[in-house]
Enzyme design. Sequence first.
Site, mmCIF file in Angstrom:
data_model
loop_
_atom_site.group_PDB
_atom_site.id
_atom_site.type_symbol
_atom_site.label_atom_id
_atom_site.label_comp_id
_atom_site.label_asym_id
_atom_site.label_seq_id
_atom_site.Cartn_x
_atom_site.Cartn_y
_atom_site.Cartn_z
ATOM 1 N N SER A 125 0.808 -1.232 0.000
ATOM 2 C CA SER A 125 0.000 0.000 0.000
ATOM 3 C C SER A 125 0.839 1.279 0.000
ATOM 4 O O SER A 125 0.522 2.221 -0.739
ATOM 5 C CB SER A 125 -0.975 0.000 1.171
ATOM 6 O OG SER A 125 -1.929 -1.010 0.973
ATOM 7 N N LYS A 132 -9.930 -5.006 10.562
ATOM 8 C CA LYS A 132 -11.016 -4.355 9.808
ATOM 9 C C LYS A 132 -12.311 -4.250 10.618
ATOM 10 O O LYS A 132 -13.022 -3.254 10.519
ATOM 11 C CB LYS A 132 -11.268 -5.088 8.491
ATOM 12 C CG LYS A 132 -10.144 -4.895 7.474
ATOM 13 C CD LYS A 132 -10.449 -5.595 6.164
ATOM 14 C CE LYS A 132 -9.289 -5.450 5.194
ATOM 15 N NZ LYS A 132 -9.517 -6.148 3.928
ATOM 16 N N GLU A 152 -22.824 2.543 3.617
ATOM 17 C CA GLU A 152 -23.740 1.403 3.564
ATOM 18 C C GLU A 152 -22.952 0.099 3.377
ATOM 19 O O GLU A 152 -23.228 -0.917 4.016
ATOM 20 C CB GLU A 152 -24.715 1.635 2.394
ATOM 21 C CG GLU A 152 -25.858 0.649 2.303
ATOM 22 C CD GLU A 152 -26.739 0.612 3.566
ATOM 23 O OE1 GLU A 152 -26.668 1.539 4.389
ATOM 24 O OE2 GLU A 152 -27.461 -0.382 3.716
ATOM 25 N N ALA A 186 -15.049 -17.545 3.463
ATOM 26 C CA ALA A 186 -16.095 -16.824 4.193
ATOM 27 C C ALA A 186 -15.481 -16.020 5.331
ATOM 28 O O ALA A 186 -16.090 -15.830 6.379
ATOM 29 C CB ALA A 186 -17.125 -17.818 4.729
ATOM 30 N N GLY A 187 -14.266 -15.537 5.113
ATOM 31 C CA GLY A 187 -13.599 -14.711 6.116
ATOM 32 C C GLY A 187 -13.892 -13.240 5.872
ATOM 33 O O GLY A 187 -14.858 -12.875 5.185
ATOM 34 N N ALA A 236 -12.372 -10.948 4.051
ATOM 35 C CA ALA A 236 -12.304 -10.447 2.671
ATOM 36 C C ALA A 236 -13.577 -10.813 1.920
ATOM 37 O O ALA A 236 -14.121 -9.994 1.166
ATOM 38 C CB ALA A 236 -11.080 -11.020 1.959
ATOM 39 N N ARG A 290 -14.658 -23.928 3.612
ATOM 40 C CA ARG A 290 -14.242 -25.115 4.360
ATOM 41 C C ARG A 290 -15.142 -25.307 5.590
ATOM 42 O O ARG A 290 -15.625 -26.391 5.850
ATOM 43 C CB ARG A 290 -12.773 -24.932 4.769
ATOM 44 C CG ARG A 290 -12.189 -26.041 5.569
ATOM 45 C CD ARG A 290 -10.726 -25.784 5.819
ATOM 46 N NE ARG A 290 -10.481 -24.585 6.641
ATOM 47 C CZ ARG A 290 -9.300 -24.176 7.015
ATOM 48 N NH1 ARG A 290 -8.215 -24.836 6.637
ATOM 49 N NH2 ARG A 290 -9.154 -23.092 7.757
ATOM 50 N N THR A 291 -15.340 -24.212 6.341
ATOM 51 C CA THR A 291 -16.256 -24.271 7.490
ATOM 52 C C THR A 291 -17.623 -23.790 7.012
ATOM 53 O O THR A 291 -17.865 -22.587 6.838
ATOM 54 C CB THR A 291 -15.747 -23.365 8.639
ATOM 55 O OG1 THR A 291 -14.374 -23.703 8.895
ATOM 56 C CG2 THR A 291 -16.571 -23.541 9.900
ATOM 57 N N MET A 304 -7.963 -13.567 -5.050
ATOM 58 C CA MET A 304 -7.654 -12.331 -4.314
ATOM 59 C C MET A 304 -6.190 -12.294 -3.884
ATOM 60 O O MET A 304 -5.659 -11.243 -3.569
ATOM 61 C CB MET A 304 -8.541 -12.226 -3.063
ATOM 62 C CG MET A 304 -9.968 -11.851 -3.338
ATOM 63 S SD MET A 304 -10.714 -11.332 -1.776
ATOM 64 C CE MET A 304 -12.421 -11.242 -2.260
HETATM 65 P P1 NDP Z 1 -9.550 -14.662 6.910
HETATM 66 O O1 NDP Z 1 -8.517 -15.248 7.791
HETATM 67 O O2 NDP Z 1 -10.606 -13.765 7.468
HETATM 68 O O3 NDP Z 1 -10.334 -15.880 6.160
HETATM 69 C C1 NDP Z 1 -9.607 -16.920 5.585
HETATM 70 C C2 NDP Z 1 -10.538 -17.791 4.732
HETATM 71 O O4 NDP Z 1 -9.733 -18.756 4.071
HETATM 72 C C3 NDP Z 1 -11.578 -18.555 5.531
HETATM 73 O O5 NDP Z 1 -12.745 -18.685 4.755
HETATM 74 C C4 NDP Z 1 -10.891 -19.902 5.743
HETATM 75 O O6 NDP Z 1 -11.780 -20.980 5.919
HETATM 76 C C5 NDP Z 1 -10.200 -20.064 4.404
HETATM 77 N N1 NDP Z 1 -9.049 -20.966 4.458
HETATM 78 C C6 NDP Z 1 -7.866 -20.756 5.112
HETATM 79 N N2 NDP Z 1 -7.016 -21.780 4.896
HETATM 80 C C7 NDP Z 1 -7.671 -22.658 4.083
HETATM 81 C C8 NDP Z 1 -7.327 -23.911 3.503
HETATM 82 N N3 NDP Z 1 -6.128 -24.477 3.727
HETATM 83 N N4 NDP Z 1 -8.230 -24.517 2.700
HETATM 84 C C9 NDP Z 1 -9.442 -23.950 2.474
HETATM 85 N N5 NDP Z 1 -9.844 -22.772 3.007
HETATM 86 C C10 NDP Z 1 -8.962 -22.138 3.803
HETATM 87 O O7 NDP Z 1 -8.748 -13.938 5.736
HETATM 88 P P2 NDP Z 1 -9.287 -12.744 4.803
HETATM 89 O O8 NDP Z 1 -10.679 -13.077 4.444
HETATM 90 O O9 NDP Z 1 -9.000 -11.443 5.421
HETATM 91 O O10 NDP Z 1 -8.330 -12.861 3.511
HETATM 92 C C11 NDP Z 1 -8.459 -13.930 2.586
HETATM 93 C C12 NDP Z 1 -7.379 -13.786 1.515
HETATM 94 O O11 NDP Z 1 -7.681 -12.675 0.680
HETATM 95 C C13 NDP Z 1 -5.989 -13.524 2.112
HETATM 96 O O12 NDP Z 1 -5.059 -14.380 1.469
HETATM 97 C C14 NDP Z 1 -5.721 -12.071 1.808
HETATM 98 O O13 NDP Z 1 -4.347 -11.815 1.604
HETATM 99 C C15 NDP Z 1 -6.518 -11.848 0.527
HETATM 100 N N6 NDP Z 1 -6.977 -10.458 0.355
HETATM 101 C C16 NDP Z 1 -6.638 -9.781 -0.792
HETATM 102 C C17 NDP Z 1 -7.081 -8.490 -1.002
HETATM 103 C C18 NDP Z 1 -6.711 -7.767 -2.270
HETATM 104 O O14 NDP Z 1 -6.901 -6.549 -2.341
HETATM 105 N N7 NDP Z 1 -6.214 -8.448 -3.295
HETATM 106 C C19 NDP Z 1 -7.907 -7.776 -0.006
HETATM 107 C C20 NDP Z 1 -8.235 -8.585 1.149
HETATM 108 C C21 NDP Z 1 -7.761 -9.867 1.315
HETATM 109 P P3 NDP Z 1 -12.371 -21.352 7.370
HETATM 110 O O15 NDP Z 1 -13.513 -20.402 7.609
HETATM 111 O O16 NDP Z 1 -12.797 -22.754 7.223
HETATM 112 O O17 NDP Z 1 -11.241 -21.166 8.359
#
Ligand code: NDP
Length: 278
Positions: free
Chosen positions: A22, A71, A83, A132-133, A135, A156-157, A220
Amino acid sequence: MDQGQELIRLAVFGQPVKQSLSPRIHGLFAQQLGLNVEYRAIESTESTFADDVSALAASGARGCNVTAPFKQMAFTLASHHSEIARQAQAANTLVFETEWRADNTDGRGLVADLQRNGLSRDNTACIALLGAGGAAAGVIADLLSAFPGELCIANRTQSRAKALAQRFSDLGNVFACEPHELLEHGPFDALVNATSAGHQGEHPVIQGEFLNPDALLYDMNYGAAAGALEAHCLSKGIRYCDGIGMLVGQAAVSFEIWTGLRPNTEIVIDQIRNEIGD
Ligand code: NDP
């Protein structure tokens, strides 16, 4: 840039944040638009985040970006919410005015890059969102607004995917399924990977049958975290795009919120790609 021009102070908070692109991206925007910008990367912790942001605001900064894992906390610090931020319950952009404003620009960055890669806004596009995290939650409202056909969330979850589908159900045709059920609900016009599996060198298994023949797999992730999925897609003949364009796109929307000026993203995407050797 005029000598004596007002210094615009900005920053990004995260943990870790050392590797963040950034500061470089916003530096390129500032250069392009002839603005005098100082954009720092500030490492924080859950217990110091609120004080760290207050200290930045007190120093005269105009605002900040916020990345994982802050966030949701950033959202709660603001008194006014866009919104989109309200729907996501998470903010990646804060604006320091008398009262602080929160926005979430991730979805606009993603939609712009999906369009840049040929996905047209129409009523029939079917999209699968893997993950479903934070992002994923941040982009659902914008995805449903731009591509209102159908959005299928697989994670996954499973309970987290269901909770997100429920939370956004008023905004459009969104539902949850298990990753292995994607085949039944496809084929999709695009699959967006919002998992962090790539950071562990893993990747979701994508079967070509999930996707229409000219469909896009949008990851992403970028840089090293994108390597495994990109190689997997290449081996399956699936059109692949990493998340650099989204990263630059969400930054451009934040930059415009702070400065009123919209940078040209194309040249910055190319420049960042060159610099990280992609
Ligand atoms: P979170 O930690 O909030 O969520 C992670 C997600 O990935 C969950 O849904 C988790 O599943 C899943 N996950 C993690 N490991 C595995 C695996 N081995 N197999 C399957 N599913 C898996 O992270 P964020 O949502 O904040 O970020 C997600 C990705 O997006 C990151 O890599 C981040 O760098 C990228 N990102 C990119 C952006 C961009 O501008 N390009 C902006 C924001 C994020 P579970 O719920 O089962 O744990």
